[in-house]
Design an enzyme around this catalytic site. Structure first.
Site, PDB file in Angstrom:
ATOM      1  N   HIS A 147       0.824  -1.205   0.000  1.00  0.00           N
ATOM      2  CA  HIS A 147       0.000   0.000   0.000  1.00  0.00           C
ATOM      3  C   HIS A 147       0.861   1.258   0.000  1.00  0.00           C
ATOM      4  O   HIS A 147       2.061   1.201   0.265  1.00  0.00           O
ATOM      5  CB  HIS A 147      -0.908   0.017   1.245  1.00  0.00           C
ATOM      6  CG  HIS A 147      -2.096  -0.881   1.141  1.00  0.00           C
ATOM      7  ND1 HIS A 147      -2.007  -2.234   1.392  1.00  0.00           N
ATOM      8  CD2 HIS A 147      -3.392  -0.644   0.790  1.00  0.00           C
ATOM      9  CE1 HIS A 147      -3.213  -2.783   1.217  1.00  0.00           C
ATOM     10  NE2 HIS A 147      -4.068  -1.840   0.855  1.00  0.00           N
ATOM     11  N   LYS A 180      -0.684   4.829   4.974  1.00  0.00           N
ATOM     12  CA  LYS A 180      -1.584   3.908   5.676  1.00  0.00           C
ATOM     13  C   LYS A 180      -1.081   3.723   7.106  1.00  0.00           C
ATOM     14  O   LYS A 180       0.108   3.511   7.323  1.00  0.00           O
ATOM     15  CB  LYS A 180      -1.587   2.581   4.928  1.00  0.00           C
ATOM     16  CG  LYS A 180      -2.635   1.599   5.398  1.00  0.00           C
ATOM     17  CD  LYS A 180      -2.740   0.429   4.424  1.00  0.00           C
ATOM     18  CE  LYS A 180      -3.740  -0.601   4.925  1.00  0.00           C
ATOM     19  NZ  LYS A 180      -5.100  -0.051   5.055  1.00  0.00           N
TER      20      LYS A 180
END
Lengths: 267, 267, 267, 267
Positions: free
Chosen positions: D151, D155
């Protein structure tokens, strides 16, 4: 034209390194407007002018630009760059249309302005340029090399220009080293699954909704594989190369063709 | 010891380049027996001796070896190499155990035999060495770098030595260029999913039945990703590096540590 | 023929499940000898006979085989299977050459022996079969689908049979769901970089030294991609499917064509 | 509230299937405004109302909505859905906050309105849902399974919710089939390179600038590997699932939890 505030802080900032004063030409275009934002965000750079089609180049001088980024059109770029060079302003050029004749004329002009640097780069993606470079460097050490490029399905050409250029560099490196073409025992391929042969290198073009621009160089030898993959998810990635160019152009006088000239890979 | 036929073809072959006369030490071991076959297959190389533990090093001289490949054991390799250097035979060494002290003694000896070359390489996989090199070269151009290494599940250490070495090279290149550590907003990671931090670089170790030795360096910037992956499917891949070493050692006098010294990447 | 020791342990083993008694036909062939070892290693299976070309099929009966694995040749497989079925022995068949006519004759025979199971599988790689299945299941949910298969460079056909079969399954699933062919704006592809069109699905064949047999199905929709990749590093992977077949064939009476019939994916 | 033109074309369109009349709740939010555009673009769907926070739900009835898409907030979604069900309008719900208590109350209500369908989906990405499904289905056929999720570096949690859910499904499938945990001989892992153990499945979290949301399930057996990878490049990919839900909800009366209930994978 939008002119930024004049650099009145010179006294106060005497002890910190002065910021590089940057102007963007073609500032209302798609790439130009990205460049405007990229220069604004970059540490050590100061945006001093954003010029569009109708703005006078004199504004570059008035704004005290030290580096100009040209993201205009083929018909305008040569005059823009000549003006800048004549006024001692370094240039970072992403506009296409620089054929051999134009480049020759520019070299002559630069010889008269020995301190000025110009970078003309057909591809400002640092990742794509590195991927091409590494592919060419590794090519002679492997028995087999093939290239797979993957793009969105609205692309009209196959293979991509970057893939063709990579194949040319790989083919050239292998021929120079006396390496034979990749082995291929294919006898039966009625529908052309083996793809295109570009400079003795197989190139495969995938078109897939959801993708932008991606490329893999696959290099194989007995018992091993080396894969060099570049994914371009967004054109904004070009701005990394533009900012790198702006930062470096002042210390590279003369003409540099291709961003790779600035990527000192420090062997 | 198996001695090959003597080179009686010198007259007839006067116009073609003479083959390099190669001996393998440790020829009955796993790596050594691969090397024997690799030398036999390689164009331009001639296998003139295969020595095991009990064979006398004098056989190297008797066989007229020009290059010796040492794939023995740490306790034997130094004496082997010293014997070879003293007899003017180049060495390609894949045996471990060459600490700083041994290397120093070897440098002294080589200074007395200026024409002799020795290559000591901890890793003979050309692909793995290139992958490490490219990772280090690209590291400073990207905001983020992480490493994923994947091996068979019988491996007892994590991360792999190659991954730790790659992380060290990447970390060093980034610090030298003044690049900040990769950004990471993780606040909540109770089970350690973010892996190991090695020289400021995240390293993830996957263990999977069916795999041998694989590694990916992932480099990410705004809008783009560069991936450098090496797959080692079989130890036989090391033989490409051994043969390259044998071919090049004669033109690299003195001590070279690491195969990368022979991979002229021709910037 | 090598006959294994008779099952004299029945009394002692009364409380544990009896092992399945397995015979291998074609036991001296490349696949057959792998099967011999796989059966030996597998828990719950007992190898009771290994037959080569000259051995009598009566040995199957003498050895008390419950399941026979046929890895012979097209000219022998039908007679082998008919003999086994007639003697109440289940069959797992990896030999090619089972055309519609042979399958019809086998169905007739099986109708007379209702408890006997026969599995005829063109591909015993569980991973390859799952990859094909998942590709076909996912195909109708994505705007674009393309297939890339990668093999060693000694392969004479392109695309691979597995890739052609996957393309056929994908094409069929899309047509059944009324999904249009993948979009493709290519206008200019002079050298055939776009690969082969098989059942309306683009297939690309890569040939690379170091590889064995690999395949990727790439499915793309707006903003996303699904990739299903299978790597076959070694033919030994087929043995997982053979052992699965041996374990399951007794509970699947009648003819099953394709390993997928045994992979209950439990929706 | 924006009300679309009334469906006055019923007579003329008698022979073509009527379009489904769709309303979007939360139409000014990030997901809601994407849904408005997706419904407009989708064949066979007609957008009849776009409601924001202050609009009255009565507008749904006035506009003749047949399906309502709820992309609002946890505090509003239950009342919205109850109103729709009571008025015979099907619901496609992407809002979070549906705990067991709310789901129970909804089931009771739906029992009183037997023709009405409600789909509540925590994940509208068809690709992500398929990747999870395929991972769970394949899990019991391989000796090893690990998950790598990748990701963007902003995050805050690791591993991702999707990775944790996939690990749970994989772990459950393996336990149900009596498959042992993946083999792992690691003895020495001082820095935690082996990642997190979630339901007996190793999960590795990569964070890299340039990425959005990506996940790989790696399944390995002797001699082979199966990889299931999903790339989410843009949240717009969720709209494929929303449109699929709108099209199907009318023929799925009662409550369906999870988009997988609509993905008939037709074994």
């Amino acid at each position: 034209m939008t002119e930024s505030t004049a650099p009145e802080t010179t006294d106060a900032a005497a002890s910190v390194p002065a910021e590089v004063r940057v102007a963007v030409l073609g500032a209302r275009g798609r790439m130009g407007s990205e460049a405007v934002q990229a220069v604004r965000r970059a540490e050590g750079l100061q945006l001093v002018a954003e010029l569009g089609r109708e703005d006078s180049l004199q504004a570059l001088v008035a704004a005290g630009a030290e580096v100009v980024v040209d993201l205009t059109v083929p018909s305008a770029t040569e005059a823009n760059v000549r003006f800048a060079v004549e006024h001692g302003i370094h240039c970072v050029v992403g506009t296409t249309g620089w054929d051999a004749e134009r480049l020759d004329r520019l070299e002559v002009l630069l010889a008269e302005h020995p301190g000025v640097g110009v970078l003309i780069a057909p591809n400002f993606s640092v990742g794509a340029v590195l991927a091409m470079r590494f592919s060419a460097q590794a090519a002679r050490f492997f028995e087999s090399v093939e290239i797979v490029e993957l793009h969105h399905p609205d692309k009209v050409d196959a293979p991509s220009g970057t893939a063709a250029r990579t194949a040319a560099l790989v083919g050239e490196a292998r021929r120079a080293a006396g390496v034979a073409p990749s082995p291929d025992a294919t006898e039966h391929d009625p529908a052309g699954a083996r793809g295109a042969l570009v400079d003795d290198v197989r190139v495969h073009s995938v078109r897939l909704r959801g993708l932008v621009a991606h490329q893999e160089t696959l290099l194989g030898g007995v018992g091993e594989q080396l894969t060099i993959r570049h994914d371009s998810f967004d054109r904004i990635s070009f701005m990394t190369g533009v900012v790198l160019g702006v930062r470096e152009v002042g210390s590279h006088p003369g003409l540099t063709h291709g961003l790779e000239g600035y990527l000192d890979l420090g062997l």
